[in-house]
Motif scaffolding. Structure first.
Motif, PDB file in Angstrom:
ATOM      1  N   ASP A 171      28.779 -25.939  71.270  1.00  0.00           N
ATOM      2  CA  ASP A 171      29.939 -25.726  70.583  1.00  0.00           C
ATOM      3  C   ASP A 171      31.061 -26.659  71.236  1.00  0.00           C
ATOM      4  O   ASP A 171      32.180 -25.983  72.022  1.00  0.00           O
ATOM      5  N   LEU A 174      35.097 -26.336  71.645  1.00  0.00           N
ATOM      6  CA  LEU A 174      35.763 -25.340  72.859  1.00  0.00           C
ATOM      7  C   LEU A 174      36.126 -26.533  73.724  1.00  0.00           C
ATOM      8  O   LEU A 174      36.762 -26.036  74.913  1.00  0.00           O
ATOM      9  N   MET A 586      17.241  -8.785  64.591  1.00  0.00           N
ATOM     10  CA  MET A 586      18.521  -8.306  64.788  1.00  0.00           C
ATOM     11  C   MET A 586      18.766  -6.773  64.993  1.00  0.00           C
ATOM     12  O   MET A 586      20.054  -6.229  65.044  1.00  0.00           O
TER      13      MET A 586
ATOM     14  N   ARG B 319      27.667 -15.907  77.895  1.00  0.00           N
ATOM     15  CA  ARG B 319      28.191 -17.320  77.479  1.00  0.00           C
ATOM     16  C   ARG B 319      28.531 -17.382  76.218  1.00  0.00           C
ATOM     17  O   ARG B 319      28.098 -16.826  75.251  1.00  0.00           O
ATOM     18  N   GLN B 321      29.568 -19.284  72.683  1.00  0.00           N
ATOM     19  CA  GLN B 321      29.459 -20.574  72.117  1.00  0.00           C
ATOM     20  C   GLN B 321      28.806 -20.296  70.708  1.00  0.00           C
ATOM     21  O   GLN B 321      28.132 -19.446  70.217  1.00  0.00           O
ATOM     22  N   GLY B 322      29.812 -20.758  69.925  1.00  0.00           N
ATOM     23  CA  GLY B 322      29.798 -20.637  68.364  1.00  0.00           C
ATOM     24  C   GLY B 322      29.995 -19.424  67.799  1.00  0.00           C
ATOM     25  O   GLY B 322      30.452 -18.550  68.830  1.00  0.00           O
ATOM     26  N   PRO B 334      37.271 -17.155  72.512  1.00  0.00           N
ATOM     27  CA  PRO B 334      37.285 -18.504  71.826  1.00  0.00           C
ATOM     28  C   PRO B 334      36.070 -18.951  71.051  1.00  0.00           C
ATOM     29  O   PRO B 334      35.931 -19.465  70.180  1.00  0.00           O
ATOM     30  N   ALA B 335      34.990 -18.073  71.336  1.00  0.00           N
ATOM     31  CA  ALA B 335      33.709 -17.900  70.550  1.00  0.00           C
ATOM     32  C   ALA B 335      33.069 -16.777  71.050  1.00  0.00           C
ATOM     33  O   ALA B 335      33.551 -15.778  71.594  1.00  0.00           O
ATOM     34  N   HIS B 341      23.617 -15.109  68.061  1.00  0.00           N
ATOM     35  CA  HIS B 341      22.900 -15.817  66.997  1.00  0.00           C
ATOM     36  C   HIS B 341      21.518 -15.501  67.082  1.00  0.00           C
ATOM     37  O   HIS B 341      20.605 -15.112  67.963  1.00  0.00           O
TER      38      HIS B 341
END
Lengths: 593, 593
Positions: A171, A174, A586, B319, B321-322, B334-335, B341
């Motif tokens: 990502d 960031l 999920m 973590r 990310q994305g 921020p993510a 995911h």
């Protein structure tokens, strides 16, 4: 101590019997006559075997050292790097105006496989340089090209790619590294980058870092990222080296493998940088490097598998253990060689059918790149764009698995560092991670590439498989049964998966994304199935034409039959997983894991 | 720095909700009430987490040292070993008369998983001792038992197994180590043994080597192999230590992993040895050790996967990310965390559904051992004999793959030694090799175990699956669809493979052997499918009974649904490979590879 023999014969088979490169209508390809490619590959093979391979274990054992701010590469790397430069191996496919030899990418790729198989950690010093040079070539200004490219093509200076930061890899939006515009048009770059391969070393006079950062005051997130050239030593107007830039090594990382390559934490403390291309368009420039790098990394999957396989094969022929259950094959010896045992065969055939299939896949991919770049063929560009995540993700996953299988042939000796098989596994492991972890490749494939240009490229792929089957079926019953039918079935599975994504991904994108990894592997299998069908066809033609080396071509067909019968059925399993949807994937709340 | 949390809750679920151990009609099992097992597991978990786990990275980084003929273990190992001894953790399932606690094997197995997950290399010092003590217990004379067992049960002395020689591992008939009978009834042992785990170290006053060798003048090949006790220090009649025996360390091996365990080359130069059991019947005694050891190694596959999974899960939650493609899950940050995911989920669910399924499989296997040993149940003995190669081969292959997947969640950080994920992979790798490489397990399964006692045990296994399905189907449609139907399909695939072997293996045994590895994996999937069907049933019963911890049981069912939907379809692929026969596997002449 492992061996490495350059597989030039197999490369020539792919280039000439299968891809028929010298007949292809791509600028520069008419020069790729067997005599010429044979000579280049022979010479490159000698360098791989005699110069690079002997340093592979040295690099692993010694690793790089970081002392008083200076990074030292393992014993012998400096001398070998000089030999690579002197031999002109560093700029094979680069333009002549910058000192390159302007050879097609496909030839550079074949050469690269051998170098990488012989010493992956070593070749990364020039591999990163090549990637950085490609980005400057594609996006840099004239002055930048003239300043940096001649030195980078010759590897007098090397290059790096600086993307990852401690808190962000995939990502990149960031990112915190900042660039402050200066009155002279340059920027002051400040930030920390990690996992920088070949980040610093003693092989070159200067290192040209390509660094992603955000210009102060620019847009937030990924749209504010720009790409900068940050030389280790500033370059004066006359091209000579000036003062040391404010970039330094924080430390070198202790890694699982590729010890011979210096993986650095790089600190930029107001270092002088020069914008490449436009402001805030850094990702576009970076993708030039990344796409090429991803193909190169896919090739590492093949190259480590090939090197490991060669050694596993030698061991299986040499090591006496047990008896052939159908009767002794070495009756005068105390036992038969391992290779008589069916399960050892299964193991070796997995490896052999993978490496040869992967080689064809990568070289075919390289011709698509040449077709895109040299002929400006948009369809070829779209197809290789689609296939890039497959080449990277599938070949590195499978390549790693093959190094593990090769290690297994050695039994306990495979676990001992002395025999060198552990290194292949440890080195191969990184290729599944860097240049976009394989999960990100799968996401790129399913989330972006499938739908690119209205799904045109994946439709073209299916059409290509269909045409191939149509053109080649009905001439030889055995071939149809062994190759055409399994290829059709696998391709049908892949289409069914794509259809599932279209029908169910609309409702919930997770239905597609939860199957992305399986789709990437299915796609890879179909590609290798196609390659094997093509190779078997080419081999049969050679046999029909009375080729003298019948054993080679018969072996090729038999190896292909193995892949089709034993590996290709994996597509049905991947399809079943995909069609089970996102539901079970999920179902859990994060807190309940 | 990795974490390790003892999975005691899950162990209690398997022991009590699924296996209902305290109700089982096996001597000693009535004591296994939840309160008792809970207390033992809690205490063991603390030792694992607080004593062993902190030394895991230390052992990896420091490794063992060999200086002036002496082997030194890593910092802290000696103190931890003392704690293990003082806590009574070394002889849990050993007879009370030799200082053990006579607990069922199933409880020792649960404890062992935690110790092994916390520090595999360390636990091998006592694991090998346990194996050697078991062989003496089963085959040694009274005097031998009295001399060695009390000290070995307490780990005051440790033990080793000496099988492999430089030129032979699997094929022990090639062995060269010789034993010359002496007038006092002892033997002089001469030869070299390699890959001797825990071969020498500074943790114990004496080391009891169990050594396979050939008595001079005896039958050739495997029928001339006998087993000897060769103590590092000879033991005087009063039990005190006498002179040093003529056994020495040649070197310690540099390995890919388990650096904390000393893997030695052992040289026997006319060392004094004592025959265990009968002359030339050494393999029988050795198999006692090996069968137990194989289950223990299967458990290592689970334990490394579990430890790696715990850390991958923490990282995936932590973590950022994305973004979740269906909408931000951490809108103020921020993510989003990685765990949103779908492909990260797939990765984690593979791991979770494997480790929990494997835990149930191993603990069930351990109850079969107790049933065989404590109740003298020949059917249980036959069944666990059949399942042993599956437990060893399937769980270590899969366990290794799961450590690789866990490492992958970390991206680049997974490749850096600092984060500890590489160690799980490197340590887990050995389990696929030692105690019989997994190809040998597959051979044992298909070449010996399937036909054992007229195929009775495999038929009993299928009958058990069938009965389970019959008894549990028709009560809950969702359960039938998610569990019973996939289990039936997978079991049918496995039976079809067995049928293929019977029909085609007669003509040519290679038709069976070429499919042995796939069969082992199919069998493993069916076993885990059965375990998941049983666990889901047990969880549903708890929910129906109004269990307070509903989330735990619902998660259990959902995790099972994942395994059935996403992993079990592998059986069809394995079947397709098997049914393609030996033809493509054996097609090449060795020279044409």
């Amino acid at each position: 101590m492992p061996v490495y023999n350059a597989p030039t014969k197999d490369m020539n088979f792919v280039l000439h019997d299968v891809l028929k490169v010298s007949e292809a209508d791509i600028p520069g390809y008419s020069e790729l006559e067997p005599e010429f490619t044979g000579a280049v590959l022979e010479e490159a093979g000698k360098v791989a075997t005699n110069v690079l391979h002997p340093l592979n274990a040295v690099g692993d054992t010694e690793g790089c050292r970081f002392e008083n701010g200076v990074v030292y590469t393992p014993t012998g790397f400096k001398e070998a790097f000089e030999q690579m430069k002197e031999g002109g191996w560093t700029g094979l496919d680069m333009p002549e105006e910058y000192g390159g030899q302007n050879m097609p990418y496909v030839l550079g790729t074949a050469v690269g496989e051998m170098f990488s198989a012989a010493n992956q950690a070593f070749v990364m010093y020039q591999g990163l340089t090549h990637g950085a040079a490609s980005a400057i070539l594609a996006h840099g200004g004239e002055e930048q090209k003239n300043t940096y490219l001649p030195k980078m093509v010759s590897c007098e200076w090397t290059g790096t790619m600086n993307l990852t930061e401690p808190h962000c890899g995939t990502d990149l939006g960031l990112m915190r590294t900042k660039a402050e515009p200066q009155s002279d048009g340059s920027y002051k770059i400040t930030g920390q980058k990690i996992f920088i391969s070949s980040g610093d070393h003693d092989l070159a006079d200067n290192i040209i870092h390509l660094v992603l950062g955000k210009i102060v005051g620019g847009p937030e997130g990924i749209k504010g990222v720009s790409l900068f050239i940050v030389p280790k030593f500033l370059v004066k107007e006359d091209g000579s080296l000036g003062e040391r830039n404010a970039v330094s090594v924080g430390k070198i990382e202790e890694k699982m493998g590729i010890h011979g390559n210096s993986t650095c934490v790089m600190n930029y403390d107001g270092a002088t940088g020069y914008l490449i291309g436009e402001e805030h368009k850094g990702m576009r420039a970076m993708f030039t490097m990344m796409n090429e790098a991803r193909l190169g990394v896919g090739m590492q999957g093949l190259s480590q598998a090939e090197a490991a396989y060669q050694n596993a094969l030698e061991y299986a022929k040499d090591r006496l253990q047990g008896r052939d259950v159908t009767g002794p094959k070495n009756p005068d010896g105390p036992a038969d060689p391992l290779i008589v045992h069916p399960d050892i065969r299964r193991n070796l055939m997995d490896q052999k059918s993978f490496t040869e299939g992967a080689r064809a896949f990568i070289l075919w991919g390289a011709t698509l790149i040449d077709q895109a770049h040299r002929s400006g063929d948009a369809d070829a560009d779209g197809l290789i764009s689609l296939l890039t995540p497959v080449i990277k993700g599938f070949l590195t996953d499978q390549g790693y698995d093959m190094t593990v299988q090769a290690q297994q042939v050695y039994g306990g000796h495979g676990y001992i560092e002395e025999w060198g098989m552990s290194q292949y596994t440890r080195d191969a492991r990184i290729a599944m991670i860097y240049e976009g972890a394989n999960g990100v490749q799968a996401l790129d494939l399913v989330g972006r590439k499938l739908a690119q240009d209205g799904g045109k490229h994946v439709m073209a792929f299916f059409e290509m498989v269909k045409s191939f089957c149509k053109e080649n079926a009905g001439q030889d019953e055995a071939y149809d049964k062994a190759f055409i039918e399994p290829l059709k079935a696998a391709s049908k599975d892949l289409q069914a998966a794509g259809m599932y994504f279209m029908q169910n991904g609309m409702k919930n994108p997770n239905n597609a994304l939860a199957g992305s990894y399986d789709f990437m592997h299915m796609f890879g299998h179909v590609c290798l199935g196609l390659m094997w069908a093509r190779m078997a066809k080419a081999a049969a033609s050679q046999l029909a034409a009375g080729a003298t080396d019948a054993a080679f071509y018969e072996t090729k067909i038999n190896t292909g039959r193995y892949y089709m019968a034993r590996r290709l059925p994996a597509t049905a399993m991947h399809l079943a997983r995909i069609q089970s949807g996102a539901d079970t994937v999920m179902a859990l709340d994060a807190a309940n894991f």
